[in-house]
Design a protein around this motif. Structure first.
Motif, PDB file in Angstrom:
ATOM      1  N   GLY A   1       0.798  -1.217   0.000  1.00 26.86           N
ATOM      2  CA  GLY A   1       0.000   0.000   0.000  1.00 26.86           C
ATOM      3  C   GLY A   1       0.830   1.266   0.000  1.00 26.86           C
ATOM      4  O   GLY A   1       0.412   2.310   0.494  1.00 26.86           O
ATOM      5  N   LEU A   2       2.033   1.181  -0.579  1.00 27.72           N
ATOM      6  CA  LEU A   2       2.964   2.310  -0.574  1.00 27.72           C
ATOM      7  C   LEU A   2       3.385   2.713  -1.990  1.00 27.72           C
ATOM      8  O   LEU A   2       4.434   3.330  -2.174  1.00 27.72           O
ATOM      9  N   GLU A   3       2.552   2.394  -2.976  1.00 25.10           N
ATOM     10  CA  GLU A   3       2.954   2.633  -4.374  1.00 25.10           C
ATOM     11  C   GLU A   3       3.174   4.110  -4.698  1.00 25.10           C
ATOM     12  O   GLU A   3       3.882   4.442  -5.645  1.00 25.10           O
ATOM     13  N   ASP A   4       2.586   5.007  -3.880  1.00 26.40           N
ATOM     14  CA  ASP A   4       2.745   6.438  -4.132  1.00 26.40           C
ATOM     15  C   ASP A   4       3.889   7.054  -3.324  1.00 26.40           C
ATOM     16  O   ASP A   4       4.048   8.276  -3.290  1.00 26.40           O
ATOM     17  N   LYS A   5       4.695   6.215  -2.676  1.00 28.68           N
ATOM     18  CA  LYS A   5       5.737   6.726  -1.779  1.00 28.68           C
ATOM     19  C   LYS A   5       7.163   6.481  -2.291  1.00 28.68           C
ATOM     20  O   LYS A   5       8.124   6.766  -1.581  1.00 28.68           O
ATOM     21  N   GLU A   6       7.320   5.991  -3.504  1.00 22.44           N
ATOM     22  CA  GLU A   6       8.657   5.582  -3.937  1.00 22.44           C
ATOM     23  C   GLU A   6       9.650   6.738  -4.018  1.00 22.44           C
ATOM     24  O   GLU A   6      10.856   6.543  -3.844  1.00 22.44           O
ATOM     25  N   ASN A   7       9.158   7.950  -4.244  1.00 26.28           N
ATOM     26  CA  ASN A   7      10.054   9.104  -4.323  1.00 26.28           C
ATOM     27  C   ASN A   7      10.114   9.906  -3.024  1.00 26.28           C
ATOM     28  O   ASN A   7      10.794  10.931  -2.956  1.00 26.28           O
ATOM     29  N   SER A   8       9.417   9.428  -1.989  1.00 23.24           N
ATOM     30  CA  SER A   8       9.447  10.093  -0.687  1.00 23.24           C
ATOM     31  C   SER A   8      10.725   9.732   0.056  1.00 23.24           C
ATOM     32  O   SER A   8      11.413   8.757  -0.278  1.00 23.24           O
ATOM     33  N   TYR A   9      11.002  10.527   1.079  1.00 18.90           N
ATOM     34  CA  TYR A   9      12.143  10.243   1.956  1.00 18.90           C
ATOM     35  C   TYR A   9      11.617   9.789   3.314  1.00 18.90           C
ATOM     36  O   TYR A   9      10.468  10.106   3.679  1.00 18.90           O
ATOM     37  N   PRO A  10      12.402   9.024   4.068  1.00 18.95           N
ATOM     38  CA  PRO A  10      11.924   8.482   5.349  1.00 18.95           C
ATOM     39  C   PRO A  10      11.278   9.519   6.272  1.00 18.95           C
ATOM     40  O   PRO A  10      10.262   9.228   6.915  1.00 18.95           O
ATOM     41  N   CYS A  11      11.832  10.735   6.318  1.00 19.35           N
ATOM     42  CA  CYS A  11      11.295  11.766   7.213  1.00 19.35           C
ATOM     43  C   CYS A  11       9.882  12.199   6.820  1.00 19.35           C
ATOM     44  O   CYS A  11       9.168  12.821   7.625  1.00 19.35           O
ATOM     45  N   GLN A  12       9.469  11.863   5.599  1.00 16.07           N
ATOM     46  CA  GLN A  12       8.137  12.236   5.120  1.00 16.07           C
ATOM     47  C   GLN A  12       7.103  11.141   5.372  1.00 16.07           C
ATOM     48  O   GLN A  12       5.935  11.289   5.012  1.00 16.07           O
ATOM     49  N   LEU A  13       7.533  10.042   6.002  1.00 19.99           N
ATOM     50  CA  LEU A  13       6.665   8.888   6.230  1.00 19.99           C
ATOM     51  C   LEU A  13       6.334   8.725   7.707  1.00 19.99           C
ATOM     52  O   LEU A  13       7.110   9.126   8.577  1.00 19.99           O
ATOM     53  N   SER A  14       5.194   8.119   7.984  1.00 20.31           N
ATOM     54  CA  SER A  14       4.863   7.752   9.363  1.00 20.31           C
ATOM     55  C   SER A  14       5.746   6.577   9.786  1.00 20.31           C
ATOM     56  O   SER A  14       6.380   5.920   8.951  1.00 20.31           O
ATOM     57  N   GLY A  15       5.752   6.311  11.080  1.00 18.93           N
ATOM     58  CA  GLY A  15       6.540   5.176  11.568  1.00 18.93           C
ATOM     59  C   GLY A  15       6.092   3.862  10.954  1.00 18.93           C
ATOM     60  O   GLY A  15       6.905   3.015  10.581  1.00 18.93           O
ATOM     61  N   GLY A  16       4.774   3.688  10.820  1.00 20.11           N
ATOM     62  CA  GLY A  16       4.264   2.456  10.215  1.00 20.11           C
ATOM     63  C   GLY A  16       4.679   2.318   8.770  1.00 20.11           C
ATOM     64  O   GLY A  16       5.017   1.226   8.303  1.00 20.11           O
ATOM     65  N   GLN A  17       4.655   3.439   8.045  1.00 18.82           N
ATOM     66  CA  GLN A  17       5.094   3.409   6.646  1.00 18.82           C
ATOM     67  C   GLN A  17       6.583   3.106   6.548  1.00 18.82           C
ATOM     68  O   GLN A  17       7.011   2.333   5.690  1.00 18.82           O
ATOM     69  N   GLN A  18       7.387   3.694   7.434  1.00 19.83           N
ATOM     70  CA  GLN A  18       8.825   3.410   7.430  1.00 19.83           C
ATOM     71  C   GLN A  18       9.089   1.933   7.688  1.00 19.83           C
ATOM     72  O   GLN A  18       9.949   1.331   7.043  1.00 19.83           O
ATOM     73  N   GLN A  19       8.337   1.353   8.620  1.00 20.19           N
ATOM     74  CA  GLN A  19       8.569  -0.066   8.914  1.00 20.19           C
ATOM     75  C   GLN A  19       8.135  -0.936   7.748  1.00 20.19           C
ATOM     76  O   GLN A  19       8.790  -1.943   7.441  1.00 20.19           O
ATOM     77  N   ARG A  20       7.081  -0.564   7.052  1.00 15.39           N
ATOM     78  CA  ARG A  20       6.679  -1.330   5.866  1.00 15.39           C
ATOM     79  C   ARG A  20       7.726  -1.203   4.753  1.00 15.39           C
ATOM     80  O   ARG A  20       7.988  -2.175   4.036  1.00 15.39           O
TER      81      ARG A  20
END
Length: 253
Positions: free
Chosen positions: A134-153
């Motif tokens: 469920g992270l297909e729209d995050k490939e160009n994001s950086y870790p600081c732009q993600l929630s903790g759950g997203q970072q762990q995924r």
């Protein structure tokens, strides 16, 4: 087939004996959860299995081949540890993503640099895994732009991108709040349903009950009890594990 076998593992730090003659094996497709109090040796066991710590004695084999063997003397590690490191993935409790890399670069860096795989193939796999999480729209994001759950995924995707035979999780939800914990546990349950071989150190008792084929209870550096979730949670044998589990009675068990 045995993916991992650890025999007679001992590990001390100075005068502190952390692992005391531990033996375990993990079969292909099996999910093993390791529970126990803080300081019981759970994380050290994972660190030894993944060569982040050197054992004092014992042997470790992957896919039936020794990575380290002591034969009663000083442990001798394989000269080709790199090959064995390709057999497993490790997901840490604090994500360990590279802050200056995008999500995509975090995922593809090791397959490209370590495994020397084709870039086109690796990127295609990364995109597929991100979509699955469920992270297909995050490939160009950086870790600081993600929630903790997203970072762990993303950390889980990064581990899966190496095509490991076994995944290790070291308390994968301990740094997350309850709402984010659920989304990470859902991903791990999905992997279990797909028969991914996994060893999970966790404090989530109900999760361990639901997802595990086998549960290991560690106490003071030994495996004090192991069995199916029903055996360990519903019919614990020792007073020590009964005491430990009593602390989780409000964990909807």
């Amino acid at each position: 087939m045995k993916v991992l076998e650890m025999k007679n593992i001992k590990k001390s730090f100075a005068d502190n004996s952390v692992l005391k003659d531990i033996s375990l094996c993990v079969e292909k497709g099996e999910v093993v959860s390791i529970i126990g109090s803080s300081g019981s040796g759970k994380s050290t066991l994972l660190r030894c299995a993944t060569f982040l710590e050197e054992i004092d004695s014992g042997s470790i084999s992957y896919m039936g081949e020794y990575a380290v063997n002591s034969d009663g003397g000083k442990p001798v590690y394989s000269k080709n540890l790199k090959k064995f490191k390709n057999e497993f993935g490790l997901v840490f409790q604090n994500f360990n993503l590279f802050a200056h890399y995008s999500v995509m670069k975090n995922i593809i860096d090791a397959p490209l640099c370590v495994q020397k795989r084709e870039k086109k193939e690796v990127i295609a796999q990364a995109k597929e895994l991100l979509k699955k999480m469920g992270l297909e729209d995050k490939e160009n994001s950086y870790p600081c732009q993600l929630s903790g759950g997203q970072q762990q995924r993303v950390s889980i995707v990064r581990a899966l991108a190496m095509n490991p035979e076994i995944l290790f999780f070291d308390e994968p939800t301990s740094a997350l709040d309850p709402e984010l914990t659920g989304e990470v546990l859902k991903v791990i349950k999905q992997l279990a349903e797909e028969k991914m071989t996994m060893v999970i150190v966790t404090h989530e008792m109900e999760f361990a009950r639901q997802v595990s084929d086998r549960v290991i209870f560690m106490d003071e550096g030994i495996i004090a009890e192991e069995g199916t979730p029903r055996e360990v949670f519903d019919n614990p044998k020792s007073a020590r594990i009964k005491q430990f589990l009593s602390n989780y009675k409000n964990d909807s068990m």
